[in-house]
Scaffold this motif. Structure first.
Motif: not given
Length: 528
Positions: A231-236, A370-389
């Motif tokens: 099962l592919c969990e991530r692709a980028l 990136e193909m990934s499940d955002v609910t299971k993903h993790d980015f480093e703290e303080n990475t983005f200026d804006v999150i848009y959805s």
């Protein structure tokens, strides 16, 4: 200690698979047959034996300097599953560009390549490590004891194998790796990665969709009749090639071995890709919303909602549920901001990457997907200026946990902008609306409750704006334009498809008019 590669009879056999046609594959040697393994392997060996064992040769790129090679290695290793203390099988190890790095963290590394000169140089470089072993062998002829490895790593390997060979190797890899173990694959999609001119090029440049299919649709059955699949969990896309060349076609895939049964294999990803967001379904939505868009209002609402964010080239933005890239391309083109798009649908990401390649260079270099499940993903703290959805979080059950992640990933002072389907404030919803929500798997809140949830996780200056009236106006306009283009749509799709879309839009208008359905625009800020 290195893993012992015990030769053994193949205990697993491939089950029937429904692999799609590969007629779109680009092959430069006319007499190279996908279904003739001997021909393929002979051509491949002849092809690689003409090159000196060097980074430029391995990357087939004259500009493969230390900077590009180092950046490429870094992102590949960051994309990989955890390798610390793991038994790793490296297939297509070449001269050891990655063997050196794998050896730093893995419990053991078994490096395999079918060119003896490459294996010799790898051994010369990494042979001082007692936990690294080397083998000159053709991966298509390799047999290894089942469940020998925690991780299988391959970089630019499958593109040199025919479809039949990849299918058979996938089944073998399913046997070699432990349950819940991982396969990492990096491949060139659509076209070469480098610029070294070759008289012949026996390479299969598959699309991302073809890799998703061929790697996930094969089944291994062990001696106890237990079935397993990947099962592919991530692709980028690999960032170094985007940044230097604007090339999004270098992709890494992270796949996990899991039991294949009705309960565990069925996933939300397969639900999306097999139902609402099939490639054909996406194209139907795109016809209405405009090229590269699959959310309400297309380019018009994107321009309207993004403008107050005051974006600049120095800002980075995460696009959650990026679809096929419309908003990301608009933001990169208009404001010069860096955009990373994430979506669970393999079909969406495959189309987004293809569209990225068609954009002007400045946009190609500013966007990544990136193909990934955002609910299971993790980015480093303080990475983005804006999150848009845009119209995505309606699919997610635990919005509280997701918004907490948004809060963590944003820099202090960072902003969120979300549009999403909601339910109206009425107490008793119609049976038709309840059925619609259940069929789509939606998890809806009222506009007010949505805003309160953002406040609960720590956001301030929260604005929860009920945009249902504007939503209905947009639906009316889209429906009007859609009817004007009826003949064109039916020529591309069908009368039944037209009726399905038309009825869907009319039903949304009815649900909104009855107070069942709502549409919200939400903005909030992370405290400084």
């Amino acid at each position: 200690m290195p893993v012992s590669l015990e030769l053994c009879g193949t205990k697993g056999t491939p089950a029937a698979s429904s692999l799609p046609s590969t007629s779109s594959l680009n092959m430069s040697i006319k007499d190279l047959s996908i279904t003739n393994p001997t021909n393929v392997r002979g051509k491949m060996k002849q092809f690689w034996e003409q090159y000196e064992p060097s980074p430029c040769s391995m990357m087939l790129c004259s500009a493969a300097n230390d900077t590009l090679a180092a950046e490429d290695r870094l992102q590949i290793l960051k994309t990989c599953p955890d390798l610390k203390g793991k038994r790793v099988l490296e297939l297509g190890a070449g001269i050891g560009r990655f063997t050196t790095e794998l050896a730093k963290v893995a419990l053991s590394v078994t490096a395999v390549d079918f060119i003896e000169a490459y294996t010799d140089l790898n051994r010369e470089t990494n042979g001082h490590n007692p936990h690294v072993s080397f083998m000159t062998a053709d991966v298509t002829e390799l047999d290894i004891r089942p469940n020998s490895f925690d991780v299988i790593f391959s970089n630019w390997l499958l593109m040199y194998l025919g479809d039949d060979e990849v299918e058979k190797l996938t089944v073998k890899m399913l046997s070699w790796v432990k349950t819940d173990g991982y396969l990492f694959v990096r491949e060139s999609c659509y076209r070469p990665s480098g610029d070294i001119k070759r008289e012949s090029n026996p390479t299969f440049y598959r699309s991302p969709s073809e890799y998703f299919a061929i790697l996930q649709h094969n089944i291994y059955e062990d001696s106890r009749k237990h079935k397993f699949t990947f099962l592919c969990e991530r692709a980028l896309s690999i960032e170094a090639y985007i940044r230097h060349y604007g090339n999004p076609f270098q992709l890494g895939f992270v796949l996990r071995k899991m039991p294949h049964n009705a309960d565990s294999y069925d996933s939300f990803q397969s639900f999306l890709d097999g139902n609402q967001y099939t490639e054909e379904g996406i194209k139907r939505y795109e016809f209405i919303f405009g090229k590269t868009y699959v959310s309400t209002g297309g380019a018009a609402t994107t321009e309207e909602f993004v403008k107050p964010l005051n974006l600049t080239p120095s800002l980075s933005l995460l696009d959650v549920g990026c679809g096929i890239g419309g908003s990301a391309f608009y933001i990169a083109r208009t404001y010069g901001s860096k955009v990373h798009g994430i979506d669970l649908s393999t079909n969406m990401i495959s189309m987004a990457v293809k569209y990225q390649s068609e954009m002007e260079e400045s946009v190609r270099k500013a966007v990544s997907f990136e193909m990934s499940d955002v609910t299971k993903h993790d980015f480093e703290e303080n990475t983005f200026d804006v999150i848009y959805s845009r119209d995505t979080i309606l699919h997610i059950v635990d919005k509280d946990a997701l918004f907490s992640k948004f809060f963590k990933w944003l820099k202090p002072g960072g902003k969120v902008l979300i549009t999403d389907y909601c339910h109206g404030d009425k107490e008793n919803h119609s049976e038709e609306f309840v059925k619609y929500v259940m069929q789509r798997g939606y998890q809806l809140l009222s506009v007010g409750a949505y805003g309160q949830l953002l406040e609960k996780v720590g956001f301030e200056s929260v604005v929860a704006d009920d945009k249902t009236k504007e939503f209905m106006d947009i639906l009316e306009l889209e429906l009007k334009n859609f009817n004007k283009q009826k003949s064109e749509f039916i020529e591309l799709f069908s009368e039944a498809d037209f009726k399905y879309i038309e009825d869907g839009w009319k039903s949304k208008l009815v649900r909104c008019g009855a107070g069942d359905q709502a549409w919200g625009l939400f903005t909030a800020t992370k405290p400084q």
